[in-house]
Write an enzyme that holds these catalytic residues in place. Structure first.
Site, PDB file in Angstrom:
ATOM      1  N   GLU A  88       0.818  -1.212   0.000  1.00 52.24           N
ATOM      2  CA  GLU A  88       0.000   0.000   0.000  1.00 52.24           C
ATOM      3  C   GLU A  88       0.848   1.256   0.000  1.00 52.24           C
ATOM      4  O   GLU A  88       1.966   1.268   0.525  1.00 52.24           O
ATOM      5  CB  GLU A  88      -0.877   0.021   1.269  1.00 52.24           C
ATOM      6  CG  GLU A  88      -1.954  -1.027   1.250  1.00 52.24           C
ATOM      7  CD  GLU A  88      -2.690  -1.143   2.580  1.00 52.24           C
ATOM      8  OE1 GLU A  88      -3.917  -1.250   2.558  1.00 52.24           O
ATOM      9  OE2 GLU A  88      -2.046  -1.142   3.638  1.00 52.24           O
ATOM     10  N   CYS A 101       3.323   8.546   1.148  1.00 54.30           N
ATOM     11  CA  CYS A 101       3.843   7.654   2.182  1.00 54.30           C
ATOM     12  C   CYS A 101       4.045   6.287   1.519  1.00 54.30           C
ATOM     13  O   CYS A 101       3.093   5.665   1.060  1.00 54.30           O
ATOM     14  CB  CYS A 101       2.818   7.600   3.313  1.00 54.30           C
ATOM     15  SG  CYS A 101       3.235   6.479   4.636  1.00 54.30           S
ATOM     16  N   CYS A 108       6.343  -6.710   8.104  1.00 54.99           N
ATOM     17  CA  CYS A 108       7.557  -6.216   8.780  1.00 54.99           C
ATOM     18  C   CYS A 108       7.976  -7.254   9.803  1.00 54.99           C
ATOM     19  O   CYS A 108       7.122  -7.887  10.425  1.00 54.99           O
ATOM     20  CB  CYS A 108       7.262  -4.884   9.476  1.00 54.99           C
ATOM     21  SG  CYS A 108       8.711  -4.190  10.320  1.00 54.99           S
ATOM     22  N   CYS A 112       6.536  -4.533  16.338  1.00 53.52           N
ATOM     23  CA  CYS A 112       6.223  -3.542  17.380  1.00 53.52           C
ATOM     24  C   CYS A 112       4.770  -3.755  17.828  1.00 53.52           C
ATOM     25  O   CYS A 112       3.890  -3.989  16.998  1.00 53.52           O
ATOM     26  CB  CYS A 112       6.414  -2.124  16.854  1.00 53.52           C
ATOM     27  SG  CYS A 112       8.095  -1.839  16.265  1.00 53.52           S
ATOM     28  N   CYS A 115       1.625  -1.733  16.248  1.00 55.58           N
ATOM     29  CA  CYS A 115       1.613  -1.488  14.800  1.00 55.58           C
ATOM     30  C   CYS A 115       0.884  -2.601  14.036  1.00 55.58           C
ATOM     31  O   CYS A 115       1.181  -3.780  14.216  1.00 55.58           O
ATOM     32  CB  CYS A 115       3.056  -1.368  14.320  1.00 55.58           C
ATOM     33  SG  CYS A 115       3.211  -1.214  12.538  1.00 55.58           S
ATOM     34  N   GLY A 150       6.555  -1.650   6.598  1.00 51.51           N
ATOM     35  CA  GLY A 150       7.920  -2.168   6.612  1.00 51.51           C
ATOM     36  C   GLY A 150       8.950  -1.230   7.196  1.00 51.51           C
ATOM     37  O   GLY A 150       8.694  -0.050   7.434  1.00 51.51           O
ATOM     38  N   SER A 182      11.676   6.955   7.737  1.00 51.43           N
ATOM     39  CA  SER A 182      11.302   6.669   9.123  1.00 51.43           C
ATOM     40  C   SER A 182      11.847   5.304   9.506  1.00 51.43           C
ATOM     41  O   SER A 182      11.679   4.326   8.773  1.00 51.43           O
ATOM     42  CB  SER A 182       9.777   6.690   9.241  1.00 51.43           C
ATOM     43  OG  SER A 182       9.368   6.354  10.543  1.00 51.43           O
ATOM     44  N   HIS A 207       9.215   6.461  20.679  1.00 50.53           N
ATOM     45  CA  HIS A 207       8.000   5.976  21.345  1.00 50.53           C
ATOM     46  C   HIS A 207       8.159   5.618  22.821  1.00 50.53           C
ATOM     47  O   HIS A 207       7.157   5.317  23.488  1.00 50.53           O
ATOM     48  CB  HIS A 207       7.365   4.786  20.610  1.00 50.53           C
ATOM     49  CG  HIS A 207       7.124   5.036  19.151  1.00 50.53           C
ATOM     50  ND1 HIS A 207       6.764   6.268  18.639  1.00 50.53           N
ATOM     51  CD2 HIS A 207       7.216   4.219  18.064  1.00 50.53           C
ATOM     52  CE1 HIS A 207       6.635   6.189  17.329  1.00 50.53           C
ATOM     53  NE2 HIS A 207       6.918   4.969  16.955  1.00 50.53           N
ATOM     54  N   ASN A 281      -2.991   5.701  16.721  1.00 52.82           N
ATOM     55  CA  ASN A 281      -4.107   5.368  15.822  1.00 52.82           C
ATOM     56  C   ASN A 281      -4.590   3.960  16.119  1.00 52.82           C
ATOM     57  O   ASN A 281      -3.862   2.997  15.894  1.00 52.82           O
ATOM     58  CB  ASN A 281      -3.654   5.442  14.357  1.00 52.82           C
ATOM     59  CG  ASN A 281      -3.360   6.862  13.936  1.00 52.82           C
ATOM     60  OD1 ASN A 281      -4.154   7.770  14.190  1.00 52.82           O
ATOM     61  ND2 ASN A 281      -2.211   7.088  13.322  1.00 52.82           N
ATOM     62  N   CYS A 324      -0.725   6.434   9.915  1.00 51.11           N
ATOM     63  CA  CYS A 324       0.504   5.759  10.317  1.00 51.11           C
ATOM     64  C   CYS A 324       0.215   4.565  11.208  1.00 51.11           C
ATOM     65  O   CYS A 324      -0.514   4.681  12.187  1.00 51.11           O
ATOM     66  CB  CYS A 324       1.405   6.729  11.078  1.00 51.11           C
ATOM     67  SG  CYS A 324       2.674   7.398  10.038  1.00 51.11           S
TER      68      CYS A 324
HETATM   69  N1  SAH Z   1       9.249   0.882  10.198  1.00 48.45           N
HETATM   70  C1  SAH Z   1       9.395   2.285  10.178  1.00 48.45           C
HETATM   71  C2  SAH Z   1       8.474   2.990   9.209  1.00 48.45           C
HETATM   72  C3  SAH Z   1       7.069   2.513   9.083  1.00 48.45           C
HETATM   73  S1  SAH Z   1       5.999   2.810  10.444  1.00 48.45           S
HETATM   74  C4  SAH Z   1       9.256   2.842  11.574  1.00 48.45           C
HETATM   75  O1  SAH Z   1       8.813   2.120  12.452  1.00 48.45           O
HETATM   76  O2  SAH Z   1       9.631   3.993  11.773  1.00 48.45           O
HETATM   77  C5  SAH Z   1       5.678   4.571  10.304  1.00 48.45           C
HETATM   78  C6  SAH Z   1       5.357   5.240  11.634  1.00 48.45           C
HETATM   79  O3  SAH Z   1       4.089   4.819  12.136  1.00 48.45           O
HETATM   80  C7  SAH Z   1       6.374   4.908  12.722  1.00 48.45           C
HETATM   81  O4  SAH Z   1       6.706   6.044  13.468  1.00 48.45           O
HETATM   82  C8  SAH Z   1       5.578   3.942  13.566  1.00 48.45           C
HETATM   83  O5  SAH Z   1       6.110   3.797  14.839  1.00 48.45           O
HETATM   84  C9  SAH Z   1       4.220   4.573  13.523  1.00 48.45           C
HETATM   85  N2  SAH Z   1       3.114   3.750  14.002  1.00 48.45           N
HETATM   86  C10 SAH Z   1       3.036   2.399  14.039  1.00 48.45           C
HETATM   87  N3  SAH Z   1       1.839   2.020  14.557  1.00 48.45           N
HETATM   88  C11 SAH Z   1       1.165   3.159  14.859  1.00 48.45           C
HETATM   89  C12 SAH Z   1      -0.130   3.423  15.409  1.00 48.45           C
HETATM   90  N4  SAH Z   1      -0.963   2.441  15.702  1.00 48.45           N
HETATM   91  N5  SAH Z   1      -0.495   4.711  15.601  1.00 48.45           N
HETATM   92  C13 SAH Z   1       0.334   5.734  15.235  1.00 48.45           C
HETATM   93  N6  SAH Z   1       1.543   5.535  14.694  1.00 48.45           N
HETATM   94  C14 SAH Z   1       1.960   4.265  14.512  1.00 48.45           C
HETATM   95 FE1  SF4 Z   2       7.771  -2.484  11.532  1.00 46.94          FE
HETATM   96 FE2  SF4 Z   2       7.795   0.180  11.849  1.00 46.94          FE
HETATM   97 FE3  SF4 Z   2       5.581  -1.261  12.372  1.00 46.94          FE
HETATM   98 FE4  SF4 Z   2       7.674  -1.481  13.986  1.00 46.94          FE
HETATM   99  S1  SF4 Z   2       6.447   0.365  13.641  1.00 46.94           S
HETATM  100  S2  SF4 Z   2       6.453  -3.193  13.189  1.00 46.94           S
HETATM  101  S3  SF4 Z   2       9.343  -1.301  12.542  1.00 46.94           S
HETATM  102  S4  SF4 Z   2       6.536  -1.009  10.401  1.00 46.94           S
END
Ligand code: SAH
Ligand code: SF4
Length: 336
Positions: A88, A101, A108, A112, A115, A150, A182, A207, A281, A324
């Site tokens: 996407e 984006c 991934c 985390c 996410c 990713g 990022s 975070h 989110n 995000c």
């Molecule tokens: N893997 C990279 C980039 C993709 S995630 C990274 O982790 O930075 C892009 C952003 O979305 C990152 O800052 C991630 O921590 C954030 N993110 C992940 N889950 C989220 C959520 N549920 N609400 C808000 N931001 C989130």
């Molecule tokens: Fe992967 Fe970034 Fe999501 Fe963590 S926040 S699982 S590194 S996409």
């Protein structure tokens, strides 16, 4: 038979067109005129155009659907690659900006806890052609953020090929300062990128300002603790002069205390980063809640009082799960 990807087999392509200036002509069509169909490249001989059109793809992705947010016009594209994996990208527009984006992987491997992409596990790295394909598909753009599905630095070779295609003056000639990557923070890769000496912006998904909480939220922190990542970012800033941002999701009762704000300020000031606060989110794959408005304001005030440039990111495209951390490559039947 499926077609071959132009950006992923460039040696073979050069061989197929025989004369190097042909490739340069094609790059001109692609990057200056956003023409991706070989049959429309009128300065190539007709038989060559027909041959290339039947054997090669410039964008090796098929759009399966696009959804548009009724709230803010954000568009989420769902693509399918040749092997049927889904990925996407999200286009956010305002009067003066068109920001894409971009995803670098399907899924991934970092898992985390907050996410949605992390919850789906890892499928595969995207190729350079699939990454630049998302960008070309939505071009022209003013800004590009590698914040989709990713971890960009886990797919380093494809990422750097794409960054060079974007930034080289004889390719897309897209300013490095308008590109942000990022990352969870992988020290070796940050240093390697620094040594390429281009001014891409880096955003660090922090975070949590201490290792214990961060390792709970982001297991990768056990391998790359905060101090090691900070040192790598300092090196990046000193070497390239590129902008650094700390991203901080605010999760109710988990990482939103005043003492967390103070510690985050210390980290940001030491590495010379501004802070981007992102209200969590929600999505079905995690049991977390967004912090209260007052808590978010207090967190932001503390950072600012400490002298940190702080912005609050209002997530775009929430009604279509395009914000995000909400991308999970789900097929949807809702088509624009
Ligand atoms: N893997 C990279 C980039 C993709 S995630 C990274 O982790 O930075 C892009 C952003 O979305 C990152 O800052 C991630 O921590 C954030 N993110 C992940 N889950 C989220 C959520 N549920 N609400 C808000 N931001 C989130
Ligand atoms: Fe992967 Fe970034 Fe999501 Fe963590 S926040 S699982 S590194 S996409």
């Amino acid at each position: 038979m499926s077609k071959k990807s132009f950006f992923d087999h460039s040696d073979e392509f050069d061989h197929a067109v025989e004369k190097p200036y042909r490739t340069r002509q094609i790059l001109e069509w692609v990057f200056s005129k956003y023409v991706f169909d070989f049959s429309l490249m009128t300065d190539l001989p007709l038989p060559l155009r027909q041959k290339l059109a039947s054997e090669w793809d410039i964008i090796p992705l098929t759009e399966l659907s696009r959804q548009q947010s009724k709230e803010d016009g954000t568009v989420k594209f769902l693509f399918q690659a040749g092997d049927h994996i889904l990925t996407e990208s999200v286009l956010m527009t305002s009067r003066e900006r068109r920001t894409l984006c971009v995803s670098t992987q399907a899924g991934c491997r970092n898992g985390c806890r907050f996410c949605a992409t992390g919850a789906m596990g890892f499928q595969r790295d995207l190729t350079a052609g699939e990454i630049i394909g998302q960008i070309l598909y939505a071009s022209p753009l003013t800004n590009i953020v590698f914040m989709g599905m990713g971890e960009p630095l886990d797919n380093f070779d494809s990422l750097t090929s794409v960054l060079h295609l974007l930034n080289d003056s004889d390719k897309m000639n897209f300013g490095a300062r308008r590109v942000t990557i990022s990352t969870v923070g992988i020290p070796d890769k940050i240093r390697e990128l620094a040594n390429q000496n281009r001014q891409f912006g880096l955003s660090w998904s922090l975070h949590a300002p201490d290792d214990e909480l961060r390792s709970f939220l982001m297991p990768i922190n056990k391998a790359y603790p905060i101090r090691k990542v900070m040192n790598a970012f300092k090196y990046y800033k000193k070497t390239t002069g590129g902008n650094l941002t700390v991203e901080y999701i605010l999760i109710k009762g988990v990482n939103d205390s005043s003492s967390a704000a103070l510690k985050t300020a210390g980290i940001a000031l030491e590495i010379g980063a501004k802070v981007n606060l992102i209200p969590y989110n929600p999505h079905p794959y995690a049991d977390f809640y967004r912090s209260e408005k007052e808590t978010i304001e207090l967190f932001s005030d503390i950072l600012q009082k400490e002298g940190v440039i702080t912005t609050l990111r209002e997530s775009k495209g929430k009604d279509i799960d395009a914000a995000c951390g909400q991308l999970a490559g789900r097929h949807t039947k809702e088509v624009l």
